[in-house]
Design a protein around this motif. Structure first.
Motif, PDB file in Angstrom:
ATOM      1  N   LEU A  69       0.886  -1.252   0.006  1.00 49.63           N
ATOM      2  CA  LEU A  69      -0.058   0.046   0.008  1.00 49.63           C
ATOM      3  C   LEU A  69       1.039   1.237   0.004  1.00 49.63           C
ATOM      4  CD1 LEU A  69      -2.788  -1.101   2.838  1.00 49.63           C
ATOM      5  CD2 LEU A  69      -2.815  -1.220   0.352  1.00 49.63           C
ATOM      6  N   ARG A  70       0.642   2.206  -0.894  1.00 50.90           N
ATOM      7  CA  ARG A  70       1.432   3.440  -0.893  1.00 50.90           C
ATOM      8  C   ARG A  70       0.390   4.474  -0.807  1.00 50.90           C
ATOM      9  NH1 ARG A  70       4.831   3.500  -6.573  1.00 50.90           N
ATOM     10  NH2 ARG A  70       2.458   3.726  -7.183  1.00 50.90           N
ATOM     11  N   ARG A  71       1.201   5.587  -0.298  1.00 44.72           N
ATOM     12  CA  ARG A  71       0.350   6.831  -0.064  1.00 44.72           C
ATOM     13  C   ARG A  71       1.167   8.056  -0.862  1.00 44.72           C
ATOM     14  NH1 ARG A  71       3.848   9.542   3.635  1.00 44.72           N
ATOM     15  NH2 ARG A  71       4.692   7.823   4.924  1.00 44.72           N
ATOM     16  N   PRO A  72       0.652   9.030  -1.000  1.00 45.00           N
ATOM     17  CA  PRO A  72       1.073  10.373  -1.844  1.00 45.00           C
ATOM     18  C   PRO A  72       1.879  11.122  -0.833  1.00 45.00           C
ATOM     19  CG  PRO A  72      -1.354  10.590  -1.590  1.00 45.00           C
ATOM     20  CD  PRO A  72      -1.206   9.235  -1.080  1.00 45.00           C
ATOM     21  N   GLU A  73       3.035  11.415  -1.198  1.00 40.63           N
ATOM     22  CA  GLU A  73       3.735  12.352  -0.552  1.00 40.63           C
ATOM     23  C   GLU A  73       4.617  13.269  -1.430  1.00 40.63           C
ATOM     24  OE1 GLU A  73       7.715  11.473   2.011  1.00 40.63           O
ATOM     25  OE2 GLU A  73       6.059  10.943   3.209  1.00 40.63           O
ATOM     26  N   GLY A  74       3.886  14.600  -1.400  1.00 39.09           N
ATOM     27  CA  GLY A  74       4.602  15.463  -2.240  1.00 39.09           C
ATOM     28  C   GLY A  74       4.100  15.156  -3.793  1.00 39.09           C
ATOM     29  N   HIS A  75       4.871  15.183  -4.749  1.00 43.99           N
ATOM     30  CA  HIS A  75       4.705  14.682  -6.323  1.00 43.99           C
ATOM     31  C   HIS A  75       4.882  13.061  -6.421  1.00 43.99           C
ATOM     32  CE1 HIS A  75       3.796  18.770  -7.323  1.00 43.99           C
ATOM     33  NE2 HIS A  75       4.871  19.066  -7.038  1.00 43.99           N
ATOM     34  N   ALA A  76       5.286  12.303  -5.216  1.00 39.12           N
ATOM     35  CA  ALA A  76       5.770  11.076  -5.519  1.00 39.12           C
ATOM     36  C   ALA A  76       4.890  10.114  -4.417  1.00 39.12           C
ATOM     37  CB  ALA A  76       7.074  10.800  -5.097  1.00 39.12           C
ATOM     38  N   MET A  77       4.928   8.759  -4.917  1.00 39.68           N
ATOM     39  CA  MET A  77       4.102   7.788  -3.937  1.00 39.68           C
ATOM     40  C   MET A  77       5.143   7.036  -2.987  1.00 39.68           C
ATOM     41  SD  MET A  77       0.972   8.185  -4.734  1.00 39.68           S
ATOM     42  CE  MET A  77       0.224   6.511  -4.228  1.00 39.68           C
ATOM     43  N   VAL A  78       4.907   7.019  -1.740  1.00 42.19           N
ATOM     44  CA  VAL A  78       5.975   6.213  -0.946  1.00 42.19           C
ATOM     45  C   VAL A  78       4.992   5.091  -0.372  1.00 42.19           C
ATOM     46  CG1 VAL A  78       7.266   8.272  -0.276  1.00 42.19           C
ATOM     47  CG2 VAL A  78       5.277   7.739   1.098  1.00 42.19           C
ATOM     48  N   VAL A  79       5.758   3.746   0.243  1.00 38.65           N
ATOM     49  CA  VAL A  79       5.465   2.961   0.764  1.00 38.65           C
ATOM     50  C   VAL A  79       4.856   3.107   2.064  1.00 38.65           C
ATOM     51  CG1 VAL A  79       5.951   0.466   1.508  1.00 38.65           C
ATOM     52  CG2 VAL A  79       6.811   1.368  -0.664  1.00 38.65           C
ATOM     53  N   ASP A  80       3.527   2.860   2.279  1.00 33.36           N
ATOM     54  CA  ASP A  80       2.923   3.236   3.706  1.00 33.36           C
ATOM     55  C   ASP A  80       3.124   1.783   4.270  1.00 33.36           C
ATOM     56  OD1 ASP A  80       1.622   4.659   5.649  1.00 33.36           O
ATOM     57  OD2 ASP A  80      -0.316   3.389   5.032  1.00 33.36           O
ATOM     58  N   ARG A  81       2.667   0.528   4.014  1.00 39.59           N
ATOM     59  CA  ARG A  81       2.821  -0.705   4.539  1.00 39.59           C
ATOM     60  C   ARG A  81       2.686  -1.800   3.483  1.00 39.59           C
ATOM     61  NH1 ARG A  81      -2.949  -1.839   6.767  1.00 39.59           N
ATOM     62  NH2 ARG A  81      -4.124  -0.376   6.027  1.00 39.59           N
ATOM     63  N   GLY A  82       2.775  -2.815   3.782  1.00 37.48           N
ATOM     64  CA  GLY A  82       2.806  -4.120   3.220  1.00 37.48           C
ATOM     65  C   GLY A  82       3.015  -5.508   3.800  1.00 37.48           C
ATOM     66  N   ALA A  83       2.592  -6.365   2.863  1.00 33.91           N
ATOM     67  CA  ALA A  83       3.021  -7.747   3.327  1.00 33.91           C
ATOM     68  C   ALA A  83       3.502  -8.636   2.058  1.00 33.91           C
ATOM     69  CB  ALA A  83       1.633  -8.525   3.719  1.00 33.91           C
ATOM     70  N   ALA A  84       4.578  -9.324   2.472  1.00 36.95           N
ATOM     71  CA  ALA A  84       5.082 -10.308   1.384  1.00 36.95           C
ATOM     72  C   ALA A  84       5.675 -11.485   1.768  1.00 36.95           C
ATOM     73  CB  ALA A  84       6.766  -9.463   1.031  1.00 36.95           C
ATOM     74  N   ALA A  85       5.594 -12.730   0.796  1.00 38.68           N
ATOM     75  CA  ALA A  85       5.814 -13.936   1.155  1.00 38.68           C
ATOM     76  C   ALA A  85       6.673 -14.763   0.380  1.00 38.68           C
ATOM     77  CB  ALA A  85       4.295 -14.690   1.415  1.00 38.68           C
ATOM     78  N   LEU A  86       7.546 -15.462   0.804  1.00 41.24           N
ATOM     79  CA  LEU A  86       8.340 -16.506  -0.114  1.00 41.24           C
ATOM     80  C   LEU A  86       8.109 -17.716   0.193  1.00 41.24           C
ATOM     81  CD1 LEU A  86      10.416 -16.086  -2.148  1.00 41.24           C
ATOM     82  CD2 LEU A  86      12.171 -16.256  -0.450  1.00 41.24           C
ATOM     83  N   GLY A  87       7.486 -18.740  -0.517  1.00 40.52           N
ATOM     84  CA  GLY A  87       7.123 -20.079  -0.265  1.00 40.52           C
ATOM     85  C   GLY A  87       5.953 -20.257   0.741  1.00 40.52           C
ATOM     86  N   GLU A  88       5.350 -19.334   0.869  1.00 38.68           N
ATOM     87  CA  GLU A  88       4.619 -19.468   2.121  1.00 38.68           C
ATOM     88  C   GLU A  88       3.078 -18.474   1.982  1.00 38.68           C
ATOM     89  OE1 GLU A  88       2.806 -20.509   4.493  1.00 38.68           O
ATOM     90  OE2 GLU A  88       4.532 -20.665   5.945  1.00 38.68           O
ATOM     91  N   ALA A  89       2.122 -18.699   2.460  1.00 44.36           N
ATOM     92  CA  ALA A  89       0.927 -17.783   2.340  1.00 44.36           C
ATOM     93  C   ALA A  89       1.146 -16.292   2.730  1.00 44.36           C
ATOM     94  CB  ALA A  89      -0.296 -18.292   3.077  1.00 44.36           C
ATOM     95  N   LEU A  90       0.494 -15.357   2.100  1.00 43.24           N
ATOM     96  CA  LEU A  90       0.657 -13.977   2.433  1.00 43.24           C
ATOM     97  C   LEU A  90       0.265 -13.684   3.770  1.00 43.24           C
ATOM     98  CD1 LEU A  90       1.719 -11.470   0.870  1.00 43.24           C
ATOM     99  CD2 LEU A  90      -0.705 -10.944   0.302  1.00 43.24           C
ATOM    100  N   PRO A  91       1.026 -13.117   4.658  1.00 43.77           N
ATOM    101  CA  PRO A  91       0.658 -12.684   5.955  1.00 43.77           C
ATOM    102  C   PRO A  91      -0.520 -11.546   5.964  1.00 43.77           C
ATOM    103  CG  PRO A  91       2.638 -11.798   5.545  1.00 43.77           C
ATOM    104  CD  PRO A  91       2.596 -12.566   4.382  1.00 43.77           C
ATOM    105  N   LYS A  92      -1.024 -11.608   7.067  1.00 44.57           N
ATOM    106  CA  LYS A  92      -2.157 -10.355   7.120  1.00 44.57           C
ATOM    107  C   LYS A  92      -1.370  -9.206   7.068  1.00 44.57           C
ATOM    108  CE  LYS A  92      -5.532  -8.712  10.535  1.00 44.57           C
ATOM    109  NZ  LYS A  92      -6.091  -8.810  11.815  1.00 44.57           N
ATOM    110  N   MET A  93      -1.963  -8.098   6.471  1.00 43.47           N
ATOM    111  CA  MET A  93      -1.581  -6.868   6.281  1.00 43.47           C
ATOM    112  C   MET A  93      -1.343  -5.950   7.709  1.00 43.47           C
ATOM    113  SD  MET A  93      -0.535  -4.020   4.138  1.00 43.47           S
ATOM    114  CE  MET A  93      -1.131  -4.963   2.617  1.00 43.47           C
TER     115      MET A  93
END
Length: 283
Positions: free
Chosen positions: A231-255
């Protein structure tokens, strides 16, 4: 160019002024014409931020009721002639653009436009669905050219060419898109489990969608190997990462409420190889 203007019937209660003409000129001027025409409002100024170089040929017809100029009917047929066009800021420009774009006071449509992008040929079609403009596209690309979109050292470890397809939906100058490929033709020397040979298939799907509160979300899935939701949010004229979830060989964890949640299930991880990779050490 040659233009014919006529009023076919002066005695009609609805006098019509008919304009039939053609012109040869800069594509940038034609995009400005679309923006300022009645269809510009219907597609929410979709062409306003486009940038183009090169020329094209326009055939234009106007049916103008002189007592109701606002009800003018417009039919334009523009032929791109080996143009370069930046469609969406931040994405690589299309080069060697050829094809026809048809415009009326209510719609834009292009059955087939050919171009080059990311080192390979592509075909795309354009149509508007009310305020939303839909672009369907497919082509081939060089894996290394991907670094022009994603500035990451990962692309130093992949090579080859791949077939891809995607679609973009633009509304109110925000773009949702989906890109898919099976990565056949691409080899990867990334550490396990992201290494592969060129003959094997590994489905990759990248999806970006805009959120009502002004940010956006990016979903990436790589077969059953990896998955991410950012999930990203606007900051100035750019988008920055707000929060996220990632998985490698596993189910995606809860945000998570903030930060990044990571889930990994692998027999072993070569941490030194990943460290060297992100440090830019090809050795």
């Amino acid at each position: 160019g040659k233009t014919v203007v006529e009023i076919p019937d002066f005695e009609s209660p609805e006098e019509m002024l008919l304009v039939r003409g053609s012109a040869q000129g800069p594509t940038a001027e034609f995009l400005r014409f679309i923006d300022q025409s009645p269809v510009g409002d219907r597609i929410d100024r979709f062409t306003e931020d486009m940038r183009a170089s090169g020329k094209g040929h326009l055939d234009l017809e106007l049916d103008m009721p002189l007592r109701r100029i606002g009800d003018t009917a417009v039919r334009g047929d523009f032929q791109f002639q080996n143009n370069q066009i930046a469609v969406i800021p931040g994405l690589p420009p299309l080069t060697q653009v050829n094809g026809r774009l048809k415009v009326t006071e209510k719609a834009v449509q292009a059955p087939e436009i050919t171009a080059q992008v990311l080192g390979g040929p592509m075909r795309l079609s354009v149509k508007n669905e009310g305020e939303r403009v839909h672009v369907a596209m497919a082509g081939t690309a060089s894996a290394r050219e991907g670094r022009k979109i994603f500035d990451t050292p990962l692309f130093e470890y992949v090579s080859g060419n791949l077939a891809w397809k995607g679609e973009v939906r633009v509304k109110k100058k925000t773009a949702d898109f989906i890109v898919e490929t099976n990565l056949v033709g691409v080899s990867s020397s990334l550490p396990e489990p992201l290494n592969k040979n060129a003959a094997s298939a590994l489905p990759l799907r990248i999806e970006k969608g805009n959120l009502a509160e002004g940010g956006d979300q990016i979903r990436v899935s790589l077969g059953k190997v990896a998955e991410a939701h950012i999930l990203r949010r606007p900051e100035g004229h750019a988008m920055v990462v707000d929060r996220g979830a990632a998985a490698l060989g596993e189910a995606l964890p809860k945000m998570p409420g903030k930060g990044l949640a990571l889930a990994i299930a692998q027999p072993q991880i070569d941490a030194d190889a990943w460290r060297r990779l992100f440090a830019g050490d090809n050795g």
